[in-house]
Design a protein around this motif. Structure first.
Motif, PDB file in Angstrom:
ATOM      1  N   GLU A 184      68.240   8.849 -87.002  1.00  0.00           N
ATOM      2  CA  GLU A 184      68.881   9.970 -86.324  1.00  0.00           C
ATOM      3  C   GLU A 184      68.150  11.286 -86.595  1.00  0.00           C
ATOM      4  O   GLU A 184      67.677  11.546 -87.708  1.00  0.00           O
ATOM      5  CB  GLU A 184      70.325  10.101 -86.818  1.00  0.00           C
ATOM      6  CG  GLU A 184      71.060  11.284 -86.249  1.00  0.00           C
ATOM      7  CD  GLU A 184      72.430  11.494 -86.867  1.00  0.00           C
ATOM      8  OE1 GLU A 184      73.194  12.277 -86.289  1.00  0.00           O
ATOM      9  OE2 GLU A 184      72.730  10.902 -87.910  1.00  0.00           O
ATOM     10  N   THR A 230      67.905   6.471 -91.932  1.00  0.00           N
ATOM     11  CA  THR A 230      68.442   6.717 -90.603  1.00  0.00           C
ATOM     12  C   THR A 230      67.314   7.094 -89.651  1.00  0.00           C
ATOM     13  O   THR A 230      66.324   7.688 -90.065  1.00  0.00           O
ATOM     14  CB  THR A 230      69.514   7.833 -90.602  1.00  0.00           C
ATOM     15  OG1 THR A 230      70.023   8.004 -89.281  1.00  0.00           O
ATOM     16  CG2 THR A 230      68.941   9.153 -91.089  1.00  0.00           C
ATOM     17  N   ARG A 247      65.131  15.637 -89.799  1.00  0.00           N
ATOM     18  CA  ARG A 247      64.801  14.212 -89.824  1.00  0.00           C
ATOM     19  C   ARG A 247      64.531  13.816 -91.261  1.00  0.00           C
ATOM     20  O   ARG A 247      63.948  14.582 -92.028  1.00  0.00           O
ATOM     21  CB  ARG A 247      63.535  13.917 -89.015  1.00  0.00           C
ATOM     22  CG  ARG A 247      63.699  13.972 -87.531  1.00  0.00           C
ATOM     23  CD  ARG A 247      62.404  13.644 -86.791  1.00  0.00           C
ATOM     24  NE  ARG A 247      61.411  14.706 -86.973  1.00  0.00           N
ATOM     25  CZ  ARG A 247      60.237  14.541 -87.574  1.00  0.00           C
ATOM     26  NH1 ARG A 247      59.874  13.393 -88.061  1.00  0.00           N
ATOM     27  NH2 ARG A 247      59.401  15.552 -87.709  1.00  0.00           N
TER      28      ARG A 247
END
Length: 129
Positions: free
Chosen positions: A114, A112, A107
């Motif tokens: 995601e 992002t 992470r």
């Protein structure tokens, strides 16, 4: 905890980052993470009682200064944090181990939402777990 998995190299499944292997070693209050991709071996030293400074070209291809630390979140999950110095970017990698397999969960703090998951299997000849 760390000694159980320390020194084992894991072959990673095909992934968009091009990472091929992952391993770590523990010594002197530090955890040394090693990843390999097509450009070679990339080593990052993580402090366990604070931050350790390293340089890596793993993510962007050119050397960047990184401050890194590591700690065990649970008996089988190692959390590696890399702060890219002079940038807002921080990468957190949770490494969860089970028998001869592991899961990397990447992470980053900006850019992002995601979470990238990559699985790995201990290479032949690894110590018995």
């Amino acid at each position: 905890m760390a000694q159980k998995w320390s020194g084992i190299t894991y072959q990673l499944e095909e992934n968009r980052l091009g990472l091929q292997t992952f391993s770590f070693e523990t010594a002197d209050g530090r955890i040394t993470e090693t990843m390999q991709n097509a450009t070679g071996e990339h080593v990052l030293v993580h402090g366990t009682d604070g931050w350790a400074e390293s340089r890596t070209s793993l993510l962007r291809g050119s050397p960047e200064q990184v401050a890194a630390n590591a700690g065990w979140e649970s008996e089988d999950t190692l959390v590696l944090t890399q702060q890219f110095v002079e940038t807002p970017f921080r990468m957190t990698t949770a490494v969860t181990f089970k028998d001869n397999v592991m899961e990397l969960s990447f992470r980053q703090n900006v850019g992002t939402d995601e979470t990238l998951i990559i699985h790995g299997t201990a290479l032949a000849g690894a110590k018995e777990l």
